[in-house]
Scaffold this active site. Structure first.
Site, PDB file in Angstrom:
ATOM      1  N   ASP A  16       0.836  -1.190   0.000  1.00 36.22           N
ATOM      2  CA  ASP A  16       0.000   0.000   0.000  1.00 36.22           C
ATOM      3  C   ASP A  16       0.886   1.262   0.000  1.00 36.22           C
ATOM      4  O   ASP A  16       1.697   1.441  -0.899  1.00 36.22           O
ATOM      5  CB  ASP A  16      -0.950  -0.082   1.197  1.00 36.22           C
ATOM      6  CG  ASP A  16      -2.024   0.980   1.233  1.00 36.22           C
ATOM      7  OD1 ASP A  16      -3.001   0.849   0.485  1.00 36.22           O
ATOM      8  OD2 ASP A  16      -1.869   1.943   2.010  1.00 36.22           O
ATOM      9  N   HIS A  44      -7.052  -7.086   1.286  1.00 35.33           N
ATOM     10  CA  HIS A  44      -6.018  -6.061   1.221  1.00 35.33           C
ATOM     11  C   HIS A  44      -4.922  -6.300   2.255  1.00 35.33           C
ATOM     12  O   HIS A  44      -3.747  -6.035   1.994  1.00 35.33           O
ATOM     13  CB  HIS A  44      -6.661  -4.687   1.436  1.00 35.33           C
ATOM     14  CG  HIS A  44      -5.723  -3.537   1.275  1.00 35.33           C
ATOM     15  ND1 HIS A  44      -4.988  -3.316   0.127  1.00 35.33           N
ATOM     16  CD2 HIS A  44      -5.392  -2.522   2.126  1.00 35.33           C
ATOM     17  CE1 HIS A  44      -4.256  -2.228   0.270  1.00 35.33           C
ATOM     18  NE2 HIS A  44      -4.479  -1.726   1.467  1.00 35.33           N
TER      19      HIS A  44
END
Length: 296
Positions: free
Chosen positions: A108, A273
Site C-alpha cells: 500500500d 487487502h
C-alpha cells in the site's frame, strides 16, 4: 495508546532524511530486506512475515515517517512527505545498519515509497516487492466517475491543508476504523488488540497521514509524470502481488506495472487487502522467490 512490537526483534531509533528519527525493528541475519507498511497500519503488520523471513535474512521493519512511533515533522513544504523524502528515509536507515544494498518490499503506502526509492536509488535496491497497489500516476488515471467512490479518502486528503485534518480529527476513531472494517470485513484477520493498535496509532498521526496522501496528489504525481516523460523505469527485478482490482475498475494492472518495470512478475492472490497478515506464508514465498531472482 496500544503499542505492539514484533517478538524477537530489537528496536532502534535511526535517522532518516533531514534527521527525522524512525522507529525501526531489526531481526535475523543474512542479506537485508526492508519491509514497509501501509495505511492505516504500522510496521507491526509485518510481524509474521518478518519472523518467517528472519531465518535467512536481516529483516528491517520501520514505521514510515509520520506513522506509528516514527517522527512526525510538520508539513512545512510539499517535499516533507513526498515519497522521494520517505524513500531517502529508507536508504538512510538501511545505511545506518550497514546495508548499502537491500531488498525492498512494500504494502500500500509503503509500496509507493518503495517504488520511488527504487527509481531514485537503483544502486541500493536489489529487488522490489509490491503488495496491492498501483503506481501513483496510474492510480489517479484509473479512477473515473462513480467507480472512484472506492477511493473517496484519496480525494478528501488531497485537499489543501486545514479542512481535511479538522474533519478527520472530529471523527478520527471512526474514520480509521472504517478502513479496517471494510478491508477485514469478517474480522478474521485482525484481532481486537491489533485493530486498536492501528486505530490509536493513526489517531495520533492525523496531520502527517493527511500530508502523506496530499503529497500523492501533488509532488509525487509530478515526479511520476517526469519519469514517464523521460522513459525512466525500474531496472531491478520487480514482483507485484495483488487482489484483482482491475476487473472491478476496468484496467489491466499487470500491463500498468509492465510500463514501469520491464523485469516484472505479476501475481494475483485470493486474499484481502491485508494479505501480509491474512496469508503470511504466501507473502514469504513471494518475497523469497523475488530475492532468488537477484544475480550477484
Amino acid at each position: 495508546m496500544t503499542t505492539l512490537t514484533i517478538d524477537g526483534f530489537r528496536y532502534q531509533r535511526l535517522p532518516g532524511a533531514g534527521g527525522v528519527e524512525l522507529n525501526v525493528a531489526v531481526g535475523g541475519s543474512g542479506p537485508a530486506v526492508v519491509l514497509l507498511h501501509g495505511f492505516p497500519q504500522t510496521h507491526y503488520m509485518w510481524r509474521e512475515v518478518a519472523q518467517l523471513l528472519a531465518d535467512r535474512h536481516t529483516v528491517v521493519v520501520p514505521d514510515l515517517r509520520g506513522y506509528g512511533e516514527s517522527g512526525k515533522p510538520a508539513e512545512d513544504g510539499a517535499d516533507t512527505y513526498s515519497k522521494r523524502t520517505m524513500g531517502q528515509d529508507v536508504v538512510a536507515v538501511a545505511g545506518a545498519l550497514g546495508h548499502e544494498r537491500f531488498g525492498l518490499v512494500g504494502h500500500d503506502r509503503g509500496a509507493l515509497v518503495g517504488v520511488r526509492a527504487a527509481l531514485d536509488h537503483p544502486e541500493a535496491v536489489q529487488y522490489l516487492g509490491i503488495l496491492d497497489v498501483l503506481p501513483t500516476l496510474d492510480t489517479w488515471g484509473v479512477l473515473h466517475g462513480v467507480d472512484a467512490k472506492v477511493a473517496w479518502h484519496l480525494y478528501l486528503m488531497a485537499q489543501p491543508a486545514g479542512l481535511p485534518e479538522r474533519m478527520i480529527r472530529a471523527v478520527a476513531d471512526d474514520f480509521f476504523a472504517s478502513f479496517l472494517d471494510a478491508w477485514d470485513a469478517d474480522g478474521s484477520t485482525l484481532t481486537a488488540q491489533v485493530r486498536q493498535h492501528y486505530v490509536d496509532s493513526s489517531v495520533a498521526a492525523v496531520d502527517s497521514i493527511v500530508a502523506d496522501y496530499r503529497a500523492s496528489a501533488g509532488i509525487d504525481l509530478e515526479m511520476d509524470r517526469e519519469d514517464r516523460a523521460a522513459g525512466r523505469t525500474l531496472g531491478m527485478p520487480v514482483g507485484v502481488i495483488s487482489q484483482d482490482w482491475g476487473s472491478q475498475l476496468g484496467f489491466d494492472a499487470s500491463a500498468l506495472w509492465r510500463a514501469w518495470a520491464p523485469d516484472v512478475t505479476y501475481e494475483p492472490i485470493d486474499a484481502g487487502h491485508y494479505m501480509a497478515e491474512q496469508r503470511p506464508d504466501e507473502i514469504v514465498r513471494f518475497i523469497r522467490g523475488l530475492a532468488a531472482r537477484v544475480v550477484g
